[in-house]
Design a protein around this motif. Structure first.
Motif, PDB file in Angstrom:
ATOM      1  N   SER A   1       0.741  -1.084   0.025  1.00 41.39           N
ATOM      2  CA  SER A   1       0.069   0.101  -0.012  1.00 41.39           C
ATOM      3  C   SER A   1       0.679   1.114   0.070  1.00 41.39           C
ATOM      4  CB  SER A   1      -0.997   0.193   1.242  1.00 41.39           C
ATOM      5  OG  SER A   1      -0.154   0.285   2.337  1.00 41.39           O
ATOM      6  N   LEU A   2       2.128   0.997   0.602  1.00 37.77           N
ATOM      7  CA  LEU A   2       2.936   2.351   0.542  1.00 37.77           C
ATOM      8  C   LEU A   2       3.679   2.206  -0.724  1.00 37.77           C
ATOM      9  CD1 LEU A   2       4.146   1.833   4.265  1.00 37.77           C
ATOM     10  CD2 LEU A   2       2.660   3.861   3.327  1.00 37.77           C
ATOM     11  N   ASP A   3       3.800   1.370  -1.581  1.00 42.77           N
ATOM     12  CA  ASP A   3       4.600   1.497  -2.650  1.00 42.77           C
ATOM     13  C   ASP A   3       4.413   2.515  -3.573  1.00 42.77           C
ATOM     14  OD1 ASP A   3       6.636   0.052  -4.444  1.00 42.77           O
ATOM     15  OD2 ASP A   3       4.965  -0.498  -5.890  1.00 42.77           O
ATOM     16  N   GLY A   4       5.393   3.222  -4.102  1.00 45.06           N
ATOM     17  CA  GLY A   4       5.136   4.380  -4.844  1.00 45.06           C
ATOM     18  C   GLY A   4       5.142   5.781  -4.269  1.00 45.06           C
ATOM     19  N   ILE A   5       5.063   5.631  -2.784  1.00 43.06           N
ATOM     20  CA  ILE A   5       4.720   6.948  -1.839  1.00 43.06           C
ATOM     21  C   ILE A   5       6.340   7.477  -1.863  1.00 43.06           C
ATOM     22  CG2 ILE A   5       4.053   7.874   0.063  1.00 43.06           C
ATOM     23  CD1 ILE A   5       1.784   5.917  -0.011  1.00 43.06           C
ATOM     24  N   PRO A   6       6.587   8.650  -2.205  1.00 42.62           N
ATOM     25  CA  PRO A   6       7.970   9.071  -1.866  1.00 42.62           C
ATOM     26  C   PRO A   6       8.327   9.014  -0.619  1.00 42.62           C
ATOM     27  CG  PRO A   6       6.687  10.547  -3.295  1.00 42.62           C
ATOM     28  CD  PRO A   6       5.840   9.654  -2.841  1.00 42.62           C
ATOM     29  N   LEU A   7       9.759   8.806  -0.111  1.00 43.03           N
ATOM     30  CA  LEU A   7      10.133   8.809   1.091  1.00 43.03           C
ATOM     31  C   LEU A   7      10.910  10.251   1.124  1.00 43.03           C
ATOM     32  CD1 LEU A   7      12.153   5.325   1.490  1.00 43.03           C
ATOM     33  CD2 LEU A   7       9.689   6.109   2.139  1.00 43.03           C
ATOM     34  N   LEU A   8      10.599  10.684   2.430  1.00 42.08           N
ATOM     35  CA  LEU A   8      11.182  12.049   2.932  1.00 42.08           C
ATOM     36  C   LEU A   8      12.670  11.646   3.213  1.00 42.08           C
ATOM     37  CD1 LEU A   8       8.206  13.633   4.983  1.00 42.08           C
ATOM     38  CD2 LEU A   8       9.215  14.688   2.387  1.00 42.08           C
TER      39      LEU A   8
END
Length: 161
Positions: A68-75
């Motif tokens: 579900s977190l795949d593709g969400i950029p990491l700060l």
């Protein structure tokens, strides 16, 4: 587009079996609703701290959380984040076991992300703790993010005024 930091509880609640507890079940539904209907209205971001937490525990649920977190950029990590979290912890605002929660808050504050979205109402979205977090950030000259739950960010026009 307004940025929202997705904290671990947001990817965890929808992956759990439907709860027989009314409040938890409502939170699960609200999280699904926000994820399905509202998230596209925001620029989602997260952190390595979230990925680390999401990868723990049951392997099947862990895989679902990470997907579900795949593709969400990491700060990006920065030493200043640790310094902010250390200041929160040094003032005994959070218990020692909640140091990762201080890092979530510090990450969002350091990167000036507008919203920190969480269901962690014990240590993060807590009305008794937030004024003390705001005091730390103000003392450090850092903008205060809006720390809230999906319930506060769901656009529900069905209620009549």
């Amino acid at each position: 587009m307004t940025a929202v930091y997705v904290e671990t509880s947001i990817c965890s609640f929808p992956r759990q079996a439907p709860s027989p507890q009314v409040v938890t079940a409502a939170r699960q539904l609200l999280t699904h609703q926000w994820w399905d209907e509202e998230r596209r209205n925001y620029e989602l971001v997260t952190s390595q701290y979230v990925l680390d937490e999401a990868s723990a525990g049951d392997p099947v649920l862990s895989a679902e959380r990470l997907q579900s977190l795949d593709g969400i950029p990491l700060l990006p990590l920065d030493p200043e984040i640790g310094a902010i979290a250390k200041e929160i912890m040094s003032r005994a605002i959070l218990p020692p076991k909640a140091s990762i929660d201080a890092l979530h808050i510090a990450m969002v504050a350091h990167h000036r992300i507008q919203y920190l979205l969480t269901w962690n109402c014990r240590h993060i979205a807590n009305a008794k703790i937030l004024p003390r977090i705001h005091e730390v950030l103000t003392d450090l000259g850092i903008a205060i993010p809006i720390i809230c739950t999906p319930e506060e960010m769901v656009d529900d026009d069905s209620e009549e005024e």
